[in-house]
Design a protein around this motif. Structure first.
Motif, PDB file in Angstrom:
ATOM      1  N   GLY A  96      47.006  43.124  49.517  1.00 13.44           N
ATOM      2  CA  GLY A  96      46.124  42.325  50.342  1.00 13.44           C
ATOM      3  C   GLY A  96      44.985  41.856  49.478  1.00 13.44           C
ATOM      4  N   GLY A  97      44.871  42.543  48.339  1.00  9.04           N
ATOM      5  CA  GLY A  97      43.930  42.094  47.313  1.00  9.04           C
ATOM      6  C   GLY A  97      44.651  42.054  46.009  1.00  9.04           C
ATOM      7  N   SER A  98      45.951  41.748  46.087  1.00  5.13           N
ATOM      8  CA  SER A  98      46.780  41.832  44.885  1.00  5.13           C
ATOM      9  C   SER A  98      46.397  40.805  43.849  1.00  5.13           C
ATOM     10  CB  SER A  98      48.265  41.675  45.234  1.00  5.13           C
ATOM     11  OG  SER A  98      48.501  40.418  45.825  1.00  5.13           O
ATOM     12  N   GLU A  99      45.427  39.984  44.161  1.00  5.14           N
ATOM     13  CA  GLU A  99      44.951  39.066  43.155  1.00  5.14           C
ATOM     14  C   GLU A  99      44.172  39.792  42.075  1.00  5.14           C
ATOM     15  OE1 GLU A  99      43.942  39.168  46.240  1.00  5.14           O
ATOM     16  OE2 GLU A  99      41.785  39.438  46.254  1.00  5.14           O
ATOM     17  N   LYS A 100      43.654  40.976  42.339  1.00  6.70           N
ATOM     18  CA  LYS A 100      42.874  41.689  41.341  1.00  6.70           C
ATOM     19  C   LYS A 100      43.746  42.762  40.715  1.00  6.70           C
ATOM     20  CE  LYS A 100      38.306  42.968  40.183  1.00  6.70           C
ATOM     21  NZ  LYS A 100      36.947  42.492  40.418  1.00  6.70           N
ATOM     22  N   LEU A 101      44.459  42.366  39.688  1.00  7.78           N
ATOM     23  CA  LEU A 101      45.319  43.296  38.973  1.00  7.78           C
ATOM     24  C   LEU A 101      44.513  44.037  37.925  1.00  7.78           C
ATOM     25  CD1 LEU A 101      48.485  41.083  38.335  1.00  7.78           C
ATOM     26  CD2 LEU A 101      48.110  42.744  40.157  1.00  7.78           C
ATOM     27  N   PHE A 103      45.203  46.212  34.627  1.00  5.91           N
ATOM     28  CA  PHE A 103      46.291  46.452  33.675  1.00  5.91           C
ATOM     29  C   PHE A 103      46.034  47.679  32.826  1.00  5.91           C
ATOM     30  CE2 PHE A 103      49.017  42.676  33.726  1.00  5.91           C
ATOM     31  CZ  PHE A 103      48.246  41.783  34.448  1.00  5.91           C
ATOM     32  N   GLY A 104      47.131  48.323  32.415  1.00 12.33           N
ATOM     33  CA  GLY A 104      47.069  49.336  31.377  1.00 12.33           C
ATOM     34  C   GLY A 104      47.056  48.668  30.016  1.00 12.33           C
TER      35      GLY A 104
ATOM     36  N   TYR B  33      43.548  32.085  37.687  1.00 16.22           N
ATOM     37  CA  TYR B  33      42.855  33.229  37.097  1.00 16.22           C
ATOM     38  C   TYR B  33      42.642  32.988  35.605  1.00 16.22           C
ATOM     39  CZ  TYR B  33      45.530  35.276  41.009  1.00 16.22           C
ATOM     40  OH  TYR B  33      46.129  35.534  42.221  1.00 16.22           O
ATOM     41  N   TYR B  35      41.936  35.437  32.315  1.00 12.38           N
ATOM     42  CA  TYR B  35      41.881  36.804  31.811  1.00 12.38           C
ATOM     43  C   TYR B  35      41.497  36.778  30.333  1.00 12.38           C
ATOM     44  CZ  TYR B  35      44.668  38.571  35.798  1.00 12.38           C
ATOM     45  OH  TYR B  35      45.131  38.937  37.040  1.00 12.38           O
ATOM     46  N   GLY B  42      45.084  45.741  27.719  1.00 11.71           N
ATOM     47  CA  GLY B  42      45.704  44.896  28.721  1.00 11.71           C
ATOM     48  C   GLY B  42      44.765  43.767  29.114  1.00 11.71           C
ATOM     49  N   PRO B  43      45.289  42.762  29.788  1.00 15.29           N
ATOM     50  CA  PRO B  43      44.438  41.663  30.248  1.00 15.29           C
ATOM     51  C   PRO B  43      43.369  42.162  31.226  1.00 15.29           C
ATOM     52  CG  PRO B  43      46.766  41.075  30.408  1.00 15.29           C
ATOM     53  CD  PRO B  43      46.706  42.533  30.128  1.00 15.29           C
ATOM     54  N   LEU B  45      40.545  40.662  34.061  1.00 14.35           N
ATOM     55  CA  LEU B  45      40.190  39.469  34.819  1.00 14.35           C
ATOM     56  C   LEU B  45      38.748  39.045  34.529  1.00 14.35           C
ATOM     57  CD1 LEU B  45      41.088  37.464  37.082  1.00 14.35           C
ATOM     58  CD2 LEU B  45      39.952  39.024  38.684  1.00 14.35           C
ATOM     59  N   ARG B  48      38.423  34.324  39.118  1.00 17.58           N
ATOM     60  CA  ARG B  48      39.524  33.859  39.968  1.00 17.58           C
ATOM     61  C   ARG B  48      39.030  32.707  40.833  1.00 17.58           C
ATOM     62  NH1 ARG B  48      41.147  35.226  45.341  1.00 17.58           N
ATOM     63  NH2 ARG B  48      39.601  36.896  45.419  1.00 17.58           N
ATOM     64  N   ASP B  56      35.792  35.184  42.671  1.00 18.90           N
ATOM     65  CA  ASP B  56      35.523  36.452  42.011  1.00 18.90           C
ATOM     66  C   ASP B  56      35.175  36.174  40.559  1.00 18.90           C
ATOM     67  OD1 ASP B  56      37.331  39.627  41.571  1.00 18.90           O
ATOM     68  OD2 ASP B  56      35.342  38.989  40.944  1.00 18.90           O
ATOM     69  N   ARG B  98      46.541  34.056  47.064  1.00 19.58           N
ATOM     70  CA  ARG B  98      45.960  35.301  46.544  1.00 19.58           C
ATOM     71  C   ARG B  98      46.915  36.492  46.653  1.00 19.58           C
ATOM     72  NH1 ARG B  98      43.757  38.188  50.926  1.00 19.58           N
ATOM     73  NH2 ARG B  98      42.248  39.265  49.625  1.00 19.58           N
ATOM     74  N   THR B  99      47.930  36.388  47.471  1.00 15.12           N
ATOM     75  CA  THR B  99      48.829  37.529  47.624  1.00 15.12           C
ATOM     76  C   THR B  99      50.129  37.367  46.853  1.00 15.12           C
ATOM     77  OG1 THR B  99      49.899  36.598  49.585  1.00 15.12           O
ATOM     78  CG2 THR B  99      47.926  37.921  49.944  1.00 15.12           C
ATOM     79  N   GLN B 102      51.590  36.491  40.119  1.00 16.01           N
ATOM     80  CA  GLN B 102      50.880  35.672  39.152  1.00 16.01           C
ATOM     81  C   GLN B 102      51.797  35.285  37.994  1.00 16.01           C
ATOM     82  OE1 GLN B 102      47.088  37.380  37.965  1.00 16.01           O
ATOM     83  NE2 GLN B 102      46.845  38.343  39.973  1.00 16.01           N
TER      84      GLN B 102
END
Lengths: 113, 113
Positions: A96-101, A103-104, B33, B35, B42-43, B45, B48, B56, B98-99, B102
């Motif tokens: 629902g906020g998957s836009e903010k990934l 990352f490792g 986005y 990054y 990792g990338p 953000l 956005r 964001d 947004r869901t 990417q």
């Protein structure tokens, strides 16, 4: 503080064998997890994802397992092929906020012929 | 279907110089986005956009970084003045909304001397 951790910077396996890439997370709000593959000089490419309502998701040779209690997920590649050699990134998000990934750091997989 | 396009692919500048990166997302993708990926990481953000609106930008260093997405399509990320620590790969990604998943461009590798 890293919320998504990939503790193995590199992994080397023989062609035809299983590759297991691991990822741990610390934020209990994360409920959506993704794996991306990245070749040199290219952007990351989406590979497979899993929602926290599942503990396994399979797509061809790729399977992702999620252990919520341990805050751990893994990517299994069976059988491994030389073309799978790449850097694999684990990413997490709040659905629902998957836009903010988040990352490792990535794990570099080398599959030897 | 064309992917996310970024230019230039490589840029070398001296510190204190300005630099700009351009991104053309996949047609019809409303969310864009930017990054930054440091070496061995990792990338992360930076910003956005939902159409023209930056929704964001909490991770964007606003003293020297700026971005715009005029008409809700192409986007430009600018650094002025660049510092040595800005050396990184700058990735642009887009998604339907947004869901949705990417899709990443190949990135711009910036080297600040």
């Amino acid at each position: 503080d890293q919320q998504v951790k990939q503790n193995s910077p590199s992994l080397s396996v023989q062609e035809g064998r299983i590759s297991i890439l691991n990822c741990d997370y610390t934020n209990s709000m994360f409920d959506y997890f993704l794996w991306y593959k990245k070749y040199p000089a290219e952007g990351p490419t989406f590979l497979i994802s899993i929602s926290s309502i599942k503990d396994k998701n399979e797509d061809g040779r790729f399977t992702v397992f999620l252990n919520k209690s341990a805050k751990h997920l893994s990517l299994h590649i069976v059988p491994s092929q030389p073309g799978d050699s790449a850097v694999y990134f684990c990413a997490a998000a709040v659905q629902g906020g998957s836009e903010k990934l988040v990352f490792g750091k990535g794990t570099k997989l080398t599959v030897n012929p | 279907e064309a992917g996310v396009v970024q230019s230039p692919r490589y840029k070398i500048i001296e510190k204190k110089q300005p630099v700009a990166f351009w991104c053309n997302p996949i047609s019809g993708h409303n969310t864009l986005y930017w990054y930054r990926q440091n070496l061995g990481q990792g990338p992360e953000l930076l910003i956005r956009y939902e159409n023209e609106e930056a929704v964001d930008d909490s991770q964007l260093p606003k003293d020297r970084f700026s971005a715009e997405r005029l008409k809700g399509v192409d986007s430009t990320l600018k650094i002025q003045p660049a510092e040595l620590g800005d050396s990184a790969v700058y990735l642009c990604a887009s998604s339907l909304d947004r869901t949705a998943g990417q899709f990443f461009g190949p990135g711009t590798r910036l080297t600040v001397l």
